[in-house]
Design a protein around this motif. Structure first.
Motif, PDB file in Angstrom:
ATOM      1  N   LEU A   1      29.288 -24.062 -76.275  1.00  0.00           N
ATOM      2  CA  LEU A   1      29.605 -24.336 -74.973  1.00  0.00           C
ATOM      3  C   LEU A   1      28.670 -23.821 -74.048  1.00  0.00           C
ATOM      4  O   LEU A   1      28.058 -22.690 -74.193  1.00  0.00           O
ATOM      5  CB  LEU A   1      30.945 -23.865 -74.622  1.00  0.00           C
ATOM      6  CG  LEU A   1      31.340 -24.146 -73.190  1.00  0.00           C
ATOM      7  CD1 LEU A   1      31.696 -25.558 -73.155  1.00  0.00           C
ATOM      8  CD2 LEU A   1      32.564 -23.269 -72.840  1.00  0.00           C
ATOM      9  N   VAL A   2      27.585 -24.516 -73.218  1.00  0.00           N
ATOM     10  CA  VAL A   2      26.704 -24.098 -72.326  1.00  0.00           C
ATOM     11  C   VAL A   2      27.068 -24.519 -70.959  1.00  0.00           C
ATOM     12  O   VAL A   2      27.396 -25.675 -70.838  1.00  0.00           O
ATOM     13  CB  VAL A   2      25.366 -24.871 -72.653  1.00  0.00           C
ATOM     14  CG1 VAL A   2      24.464 -24.310 -71.602  1.00  0.00           C
ATOM     15  CG2 VAL A   2      25.059 -24.284 -74.340  1.00  0.00           C
TER      16      VAL A   2
ATOM     17  N   LEU B   1      19.260 -34.839 -73.644  1.00  0.00           N
ATOM     18  CA  LEU B   1      20.146 -34.099 -74.585  1.00  0.00           C
ATOM     19  C   LEU B   1      21.549 -34.850 -74.214  1.00  0.00           C
ATOM     20  O   LEU B   1      22.049 -34.601 -73.485  1.00  0.00           O
ATOM     21  CB  LEU B   1      19.832 -32.648 -74.559  1.00  0.00           C
ATOM     22  CG  LEU B   1      21.037 -31.805 -75.695  1.00  0.00           C
ATOM     23  CD1 LEU B   1      20.650 -32.181 -76.891  1.00  0.00           C
ATOM     24  CD2 LEU B   1      20.694 -30.431 -75.279  1.00  0.00           C
ATOM     25  N   SER B   2      22.157 -35.307 -75.500  1.00  0.00           N
ATOM     26  CA  SER B   2      23.546 -35.850 -75.339  1.00  0.00           C
ATOM     27  C   SER B   2      24.492 -34.547 -75.260  1.00  0.00           C
ATOM     28  O   SER B   2      24.281 -33.564 -76.086  1.00  0.00           O
ATOM     29  CB  SER B   2      23.843 -36.701 -76.544  1.00  0.00           C
ATOM     30  OG  SER B   2      23.035 -37.832 -76.464  1.00  0.00           O
ATOM     31  N   ALA B   3      25.507 -34.685 -74.614  1.00  0.00           N
ATOM     32  CA  ALA B   3      26.415 -33.661 -74.281  1.00  0.00           C
ATOM     33  C   ALA B   3      27.749 -34.147 -73.941  1.00  0.00           C
ATOM     34  O   ALA B   3      27.672 -35.226 -73.537  1.00  0.00           O
ATOM     35  CB  ALA B   3      25.823 -32.581 -73.398  1.00  0.00           C
ATOM     36  N   LYS B   4      28.719 -33.353 -74.077  1.00  0.00           N
ATOM     37  CA  LYS B   4      30.150 -33.769 -73.846  1.00  0.00           C
ATOM     38  C   LYS B   4      30.669 -32.855 -72.764  1.00  0.00           C
ATOM     39  O   LYS B   4      30.694 -31.536 -72.732  1.00  0.00           O
ATOM     40  CB  LYS B   4      31.043 -33.672 -74.935  1.00  0.00           C
ATOM     41  CG  LYS B   4      32.446 -34.180 -74.559  1.00  0.00           C
ATOM     42  CD  LYS B   4      33.507 -34.390 -75.886  1.00  0.00           C
ATOM     43  CE  LYS B   4      33.357 -33.167 -76.769  1.00  0.00           C
ATOM     44  NZ  LYS B   4      33.876 -33.137 -77.977  1.00  0.00           N
ATOM     45  N   VAL B   5      31.151 -33.553 -71.561  1.00  0.00           N
ATOM     46  CA  VAL B   5      31.653 -32.382 -70.382  1.00  0.00           C
ATOM     47  C   VAL B   5      33.153 -31.692 -71.023  1.00  0.00           C
ATOM     48  O   VAL B   5      34.023 -32.532 -71.448  1.00  0.00           O
ATOM     49  CB  VAL B   5      31.982 -33.218 -69.118  1.00  0.00           C
ATOM     50  CG1 VAL B   5      32.825 -32.354 -68.392  1.00  0.00           C
ATOM     51  CG2 VAL B   5      30.637 -33.735 -68.827  1.00  0.00           C
ATOM     52  N   VAL B   6      33.077 -30.620 -70.901  1.00  0.00           N
ATOM     53  CA  VAL B   6      34.514 -29.676 -71.135  1.00  0.00           C
ATOM     54  C   VAL B   6      35.122 -29.516 -69.901  1.00  0.00           C
ATOM     55  O   VAL B   6      36.308 -29.279 -70.126  1.00  0.00           O
ATOM     56  CB  VAL B   6      33.996 -28.430 -72.165  1.00  0.00           C
ATOM     57  CG1 VAL B   6      35.275 -27.578 -72.515  1.00  0.00           C
ATOM     58  CG2 VAL B   6      33.299 -29.013 -73.471  1.00  0.00           C
ATOM     59  N   ALA B   7      34.367 -28.600 -68.764  1.00  0.00           N
ATOM     60  CA  ALA B   7      34.922 -28.318 -67.727  1.00  0.00           C
ATOM     61  C   ALA B   7      34.097 -28.468 -66.699  1.00  0.00           C
ATOM     62  O   ALA B   7      32.732 -28.617 -66.627  1.00  0.00           O
ATOM     63  CB  ALA B   7      35.723 -26.986 -67.813  1.00  0.00           C
ATOM     64  N   VAL B   8      34.544 -28.865 -65.288  1.00  0.00           N
ATOM     65  CA  VAL B   8      33.790 -28.953 -64.112  1.00  0.00           C
ATOM     66  C   VAL B   8      34.184 -27.756 -63.226  1.00  0.00           C
ATOM     67  O   VAL B   8      35.380 -27.945 -62.789  1.00  0.00           O
ATOM     68  CB  VAL B   8      33.848 -30.522 -63.511  1.00  0.00           C
ATOM     69  CG1 VAL B   8      33.026 -30.471 -62.457  1.00  0.00           C
ATOM     70  CG2 VAL B   8      33.643 -31.527 -64.655  1.00  0.00           C
TER      71      VAL B   8
ATOM     72  N   ALA C   1      29.541 -29.268 -74.070  1.00  0.00           N
ATOM     73  CA  ALA C   1      29.516 -29.063 -75.438  1.00  0.00           C
ATOM     74  C   ALA C   1      28.091 -29.731 -75.876  1.00  0.00           C
ATOM     75  O   ALA C   1      28.118 -31.015 -75.920  1.00  0.00           O
ATOM     76  CB  ALA C   1      30.787 -29.202 -76.328  1.00  0.00           C
ATOM     77  N   VAL C   2      27.336 -29.026 -76.827  1.00  0.00           N
ATOM     78  CA  VAL C   2      26.241 -29.579 -77.502  1.00  0.00           C
ATOM     79  C   VAL C   2      26.126 -29.093 -78.832  1.00  0.00           C
ATOM     80  O   VAL C   2      26.575 -28.007 -79.029  1.00  0.00           O
ATOM     81  CB  VAL C   2      24.837 -29.243 -76.463  1.00  0.00           C
ATOM     82  CG1 VAL C   2      24.965 -29.900 -75.318  1.00  0.00           C
ATOM     83  CG2 VAL C   2      24.773 -27.455 -76.536  1.00  0.00           C
ATOM     84  N   PRO C   3      25.408 -29.527 -79.672  1.00  0.00           N
ATOM     85  CA  PRO C   3      25.019 -29.086 -81.040  1.00  0.00           C
ATOM     86  C   PRO C   3      24.378 -27.555 -80.853  1.00  0.00           C
ATOM     87  O   PRO C   3      23.750 -27.323 -80.042  1.00  0.00           O
ATOM     88  CB  PRO C   3      24.019 -30.220 -81.623  1.00  0.00           C
ATOM     89  CG  PRO C   3      24.128 -31.404 -81.029  1.00  0.00           C
ATOM     90  CD  PRO C   3      24.675 -30.936 -79.125  1.00  0.00           C
ATOM     91  N   ALA C   4      25.049 -26.880 -81.872  1.00  0.00           N
ATOM     92  CA  ALA C   4      24.475 -25.500 -81.778  1.00  0.00           C
ATOM     93  C   ALA C   4      23.053 -25.362 -81.972  1.00  0.00           C
ATOM     94  O   ALA C   4      22.467 -24.245 -81.153  1.00  0.00           O
ATOM     95  CB  ALA C   4      25.426 -24.653 -83.146  1.00  0.00           C
ATOM     96  N   THR C   5      22.191 -26.041 -82.455  1.00  0.00           N
ATOM     97  CA  THR C   5      20.709 -26.082 -82.580  1.00  0.00           C
ATOM     98  C   THR C   5      20.294 -26.127 -81.235  1.00  0.00           C
ATOM     99  O   THR C   5      19.171 -25.815 -81.066  1.00  0.00           O
ATOM    100  CB  THR C   5      20.377 -26.964 -83.514  1.00  0.00           C
ATOM    101  OG1 THR C   5      20.786 -28.368 -83.372  1.00  0.00           O
ATOM    102  CG2 THR C   5      20.722 -26.833 -84.894  1.00  0.00           C
TER     103      THR C   5
END
Length: 246
Positions: free
Chosen positions: A144-145, A196-203, A218-222
């Motif tokens: 989570l970033v 970079l593809s990502a998924k929104v978790v919170a705004v 949320a993004v891949p750990a790498t």
């Protein structure tokens, strides 16, 4: 003498005759008119009774349904998206509920404990089934970033949890000419912007002074550390992927 006797006799007969009251003469009294009774129609009477009974029954059903109350689950306190739901987060209320309103029956309260909020839950609101999930928005192998972006780096359409976005590295105006940005894996990007593809978790809420918004993705750990470093420079923008896109 005989004439005198005849006069007295006529006078006596006239006096003995019955007298009739003066005034106009009345004719024979007509017999009273008989009022003709209306003919009763049993079929019409039965129909009227049936309509009255149906009206009373429908009124009773309407009154009963309007007063019918259902025990449902409500949110007792704010729960951020992705957080696990505890028993203290939930409460029950008995309300008159329209069948079109999505709700969770109070009997399922215990089953909700331990699941996660699929969106931000606000205290006092009615809980809908779609607001609860048994899956975490942060999957295995993801990090989570928090990405801080200005209003000009976001679409005007509000972001929602679970939405897919592309994080684009924008050019650094202070970078030396000829140098290119690097992507999350550290490879040079060439002329195409790095995404970079990502998924929104919170705004988060916009900052009062600048209007900047922090979006948790949320993004891949790498790619997590590199994205965090890029975000610190402020040279990023978010692009929303089409809803039917992958």
């Amino acid at each position: 003498m005989s004439s005198t006797t005849r006069s007295v006799s006529q006078h006596s007969a006239a006096a003995a005759a019955p007298t009739t009251p003066a005034g106009p003469s009345t004719g024979p009294v007509a017999a009273p008119r008989m009022v003709r009774q209306r003919r009763r129609r049993p079929g019409l009477i039965a129909l009227s009774v049936a309509l009255i009974a149906a009206g009373g029954l429908s009124g009773a059903v309407l009154y009963s349904s309007s007063g019918h109350r259902t025990a449902v689950v409500v949110v007792a306190r704010d729960v951020p998206v992705g957080s696990r739901i505890t028993e203290a987060d939930l409460a029950t209320a008995s309300i008159a509920l329209d069948p079109a309103v999505q709700s969770v029956n109070a009997s399922r309260t215990r089953a909700l404990v331990g699941q996660r909020a699929a969106s931000d839950l606000k205290a006092g609101s009615l809980l809908a089934p779609s607001q609860v999930t048994d899956r975490s928005l942060i999957g295995p192998g993801e990090q989570l970033v928090g990405v801080s972006v200005k209003p000009s780096q976001l679409p005007a359409t509000p972001l929602v949890p679970g939405e897919k976005v592309l994080i684009v590295s924008t050019p650094d105006p202070n970078a030396a000419p000829g140098r290119s940005a690097t992507n999350g894996a550290g490879a040079e990007s060439g002329t195409s912007p790095v995404t970079l593809s990502a998924k929104v978790v919170a705004v988060g809420r916009p900052a009062a002074a600048t209007g900047a918004v922090v979006v948790d993705v949320a993004v891949p750990a790498t790619d997590g550390p590199a994205l965090a470093a890029q975000t610190a420079t402020g040279n990023v923008a978010l692009v929303v992927v089409a809803r039917d896109g992958s």
